[in-house]
Design an enzyme around this catalytic site. Sequence first.
Site, mmCIF file in Angstrom:
data_model
loop_
_atom_site.group_PDB
_atom_site.id
_atom_site.type_symbol
_atom_site.label_atom_id
_atom_site.label_comp_id
_atom_site.label_asym_id
_atom_site.label_seq_id
_atom_site.Cartn_x
_atom_site.Cartn_y
_atom_site.Cartn_z
ATOM 1 N N LYS A 9 0.824 -1.210 0.000
ATOM 2 C CA LYS A 9 0.000 0.000 0.000
ATOM 3 C C LYS A 9 0.864 1.268 0.000
ATOM 4 O O LYS A 9 2.075 1.217 0.267
ATOM 5 C CB LYS A 9 -0.939 -0.036 1.216
ATOM 6 N N TYR A 49 -12.546 -1.839 -3.560
ATOM 7 C CA TYR A 49 -13.047 -2.047 -2.194
ATOM 8 C C TYR A 49 -14.573 -1.964 -2.125
ATOM 9 O O TYR A 49 -15.131 -1.658 -1.067
ATOM 10 C CB TYR A 49 -12.411 -1.024 -1.253
ATOM 11 N N ASN A 112 -1.997 0.253 6.730
ATOM 12 C CA ASN A 112 -1.468 -0.999 7.276
ATOM 13 C C ASN A 112 -0.607 -1.788 6.281
ATOM 14 O O ASN A 112 -0.475 -3.002 6.368
ATOM 15 C CB ASN A 112 -2.599 -1.844 7.858
ATOM 16 N N HIS A 115 -2.003 -5.597 1.465
ATOM 17 C CA HIS A 115 -3.312 -6.225 1.227
ATOM 18 C C HIS A 115 -3.108 -7.674 0.809
ATOM 19 O O HIS A 115 -2.148 -7.989 0.095
ATOM 20 C CB HIS A 115 -4.065 -5.508 0.102
HETATM 21 N N1 UDP Z 1 -9.695 -0.403 7.213
HETATM 22 C C1 UDP Z 1 -9.775 0.795 7.898
HETATM 23 N N2 UDP Z 1 -10.490 0.839 9.082
HETATM 24 C C2 UDP Z 1 -11.123 -0.258 9.590
HETATM 25 C C3 UDP Z 1 -11.026 -1.472 8.881
HETATM 26 C C4 UDP Z 1 -10.321 -1.525 7.701
HETATM 27 O O1 UDP Z 1 -9.234 1.803 7.465
HETATM 28 O O2 UDP Z 1 -11.742 -0.164 10.653
HETATM 29 C C5 UDP Z 1 -8.945 -0.474 5.942
HETATM 30 C C6 UDP Z 1 -7.581 -1.157 6.090
HETATM 31 O O3 UDP Z 1 -6.656 -0.519 5.212
HETATM 32 C C7 UDP Z 1 -7.895 -2.568 5.665
HETATM 33 C C8 UDP Z 1 -8.894 -2.321 4.525
HETATM 34 O O4 UDP Z 1 -9.676 -1.235 4.996
HETATM 35 O O5 UDP Z 1 -6.742 -3.272 5.250
HETATM 36 C C9 UDP Z 1 -9.789 -3.483 4.176
HETATM 37 O O6 UDP Z 1 -10.428 -3.943 5.348
HETATM 38 P P1 UDP Z 1 -10.537 -5.487 5.677
HETATM 39 O O7 UDP Z 1 -11.464 -5.642 6.830
HETATM 40 O O8 UDP Z 1 -10.852 -6.237 4.424
HETATM 41 O O9 UDP Z 1 -9.062 -5.841 6.205
HETATM 42 P P2 UDP Z 1 -7.894 -6.726 5.553
HETATM 43 O O10 UDP Z 1 -8.545 -7.833 4.750
HETATM 44 O O11 UDP Z 1 -7.071 -5.788 4.692
HETATM 45 O O12 UDP Z 1 -7.101 -7.252 6.710
HETATM 46 MG MG MG Z 2 -10.001 -7.760 3.302
#
Ligand code: UDP
Ligand code: MG
Length: 138
Positions: A9, A49, A112, A115
């Site tokens: 990212k 997304y 974070n 992905h």
């Molecule tokens: N994200 C965020 N706040 C939240 C949850 C998710 O900004 O409370 C962002 C974060 O960058 C995350 C992405 O949205 O990686 C997608 O969320 P997901 O729950 O799919 O997490 P991941 O699969 O990336 O662990």
């Molecule tokens: Mg995810």
Amino acid sequence: MEQTLMMVKPDAVARNLVGRILARVEESGLRVIRLRMVHLQAQEARAFYRVHEGRPFLDALVAFMSSGPIVVGVLEGEDAIRRWRDLMGATDPAKAAEGTIRKDFAENIERNSVHGSDAPETAREEIAFHALSLGLRG
Ligand code: UDP
Ligand code: MG
């Protein structure tokens, strides 16, 4: 053999972490079979997304993901989806296990660093989403 989509990212690209993240992938035995740096437009990030439509964090996430270049890749190996998610660690770095990429590099739950697809169907969809960038047939 399974395939999964990885993205490094914008926060991690900006902090010169691409090489260290790819090294962890390679050291794990997963193979990097496609790789490309791209800069998503906001509408592309929103489409990627779309599963999070309606969530309170979506607008900020779209702005973040289109704020700078990212690295998109396809990883291949046995159980690749789970193995890459294990290397990444929990979404919130505060909750991520020791030694994971997010524990070591992520700035916060949004920024974070990486992905990874979460299931075979999403892996197929996410690889297809980036197919043109990755030189794959759409
Ligand atoms: N994200 C965020 N706040 C939240 C949850 C998710 O900004 O409370 C962002 C974060 O960058 C995350 C992405 O949205 O990686 C997608 O969320 P997901 O729950 O799919 O997490 P991941 O699969 O990336 O662990
Ligand atoms: Mg995810």
